[in-house]
Enzyme design. Structure first.
Site, PDB file in Angstrom:
ATOM      1  N   ASP A  84      -1.463  -1.039  -3.737  1.00 23.84           N
ATOM      2  CA  ASP A  84      -2.793  -0.832  -3.164  1.00 23.84           C
ATOM      3  C   ASP A  84      -2.981   0.562  -2.580  1.00 23.84           C
ATOM      4  OD1 ASP A  84      -5.322  -2.140  -2.635  1.00 23.84           O
ATOM      5  OD2 ASP A  84      -4.817  -2.005  -0.510  1.00 23.84           O
ATOM      6  N   SER A  87       0.822  -1.206   0.000  1.00 29.39           N
ATOM      7  CA  SER A  87       0.000   0.000   0.000  1.00 29.39           C
ATOM      8  C   SER A  87       0.858   1.260   0.000  1.00 29.39           C
ATOM      9  CB  SER A  87      -0.899   0.023   1.243  1.00 29.39           C
ATOM     10  OG  SER A  87      -0.110   0.257   2.407  1.00 29.39           O
TER      11      SER A  87
END
Length: 284
Positions: free
Chosen positions: A84, A50
């Protein structure tokens, strides 16, 4: 085994009416645990990094990505690499150069119109470079910077009619939807709206993604997959397993100074968690 593309794994899962789990990588031990858990279950998986994890690594995307990719290539089951919750356009544009086949571009904090516009631009850019793009519509919530919200409030759920227009006008490859889960939940008590999942599946025609799955019970995950959920994201559950194993070791071995002594059980706990989620998602 060579890295496979996220789009390939998601498409295959959707065709088989099964799910595919995606696990968050923060450290090398996370990546190793995901690969080990996937091998143990004999089920493909997605390793995802992420924007928050990139920030944790000093904003440097290359090192953590190279480590995760190396682990994935050494695995005996198909694994892919996914970037992400990307809010930064600069980070989005770095993805193809370091080996990502897919990106989740997150403009969900914007208004519907601005989310649609920003996502359409990200999809257009990504598709020109062979990148599979996921987006989010609705308010999943629970991340550090999110305002407090009730995941069970109907007002934060994804609207099927808005989703139809959003998918058609952005060309997005998959859609993360708000159906009752939240990021960073610490108890497995989430109850999902399976009627809404089915309505969204029938309406949008692209794979649905469940964010905040760590504390969704296995029975709810299996039912969600049967209702139409395809990609299931897991992050907090790995951190919970890691931290608790580490704390248990230090409680009984307080003089430990070699981090390998507590990272081995922490990594093993994460691997077991990965295998459990994979079996639940794959069972559908």
């Amino acid at each position: 085994m060579p890295l496979v593309s996220t789009g390939e794994l998601v498409t295959a899962a959707m065709a088989a009416r099964r799910g595919i789990a995606a696990f968050h990588v923060i450290t090398l031990e996370h990546a190793e645990a995901i690969a080990a858990g996937a091998e143990r279950a004999g089920i493909p998986a997605i390793l995802q990094i992420s924007e928050n994890a990139v920030r944790f690594h000093g904003g440097r995307l290359g090192a953590v990505t190279a480590a995760a990719a190396s682990v994935a290539r050494a695995a005996s089951v198909p694994l892919s690499l996914h970037l992400d919750h990307v809010e930064s356009v600069e980070l989005l544009r770095a993805a193809p150069g370091v080996g990502f086949s897919s990106v989740m571009f997150d403009a969900s904090k914007l208004s519907y119109a601005d989310n649609l516009k920003a996502t359409a631009e990200a999809v257009r850019w990504g598709h020109e470079r062979g990148i599979w793009v996921e987006a989010e519509l609705g308010a999943v919530g629970g991340k550090d910077s999110d305002p407090a919200l009730d995941a069970h409030d109907p007002d934060v759920r994804t609207d099927p009619w808005e989703a139809v227009v959003f998918v058609a006008e952005t060309g997005v490859d998959a859609l993360a939807v708000a159906v009752g889960s939240a990021h960073a939940m610490t108890s497995r008590t989430a109850t999902l709206d399976h009627v809404l999942i089915g309505a969204l599946r029938d309406a949008v025609g692209v794979p649905l993604v469940l964010h905040g799955s760590s504390r969704v019970p296995d029975t709810e995950i299996r039912r969600a997959v049967r209702s139409g959920m395809v990609k299931v994201n897991v992050g907090t559950a790995l951190n919970w397993a890691c931290t608790n194993a580490l704390l248990r070791h230090l409680a009984t071995h307080p003089d430990t100074v070699d981090p390998r002594k507590y990272l081995v059980p922490a990594r093993e706990a994460m691997a077991g968690t990965v295998a459990g989620f994979l079996r639940a998602v794959d069972a559908g």
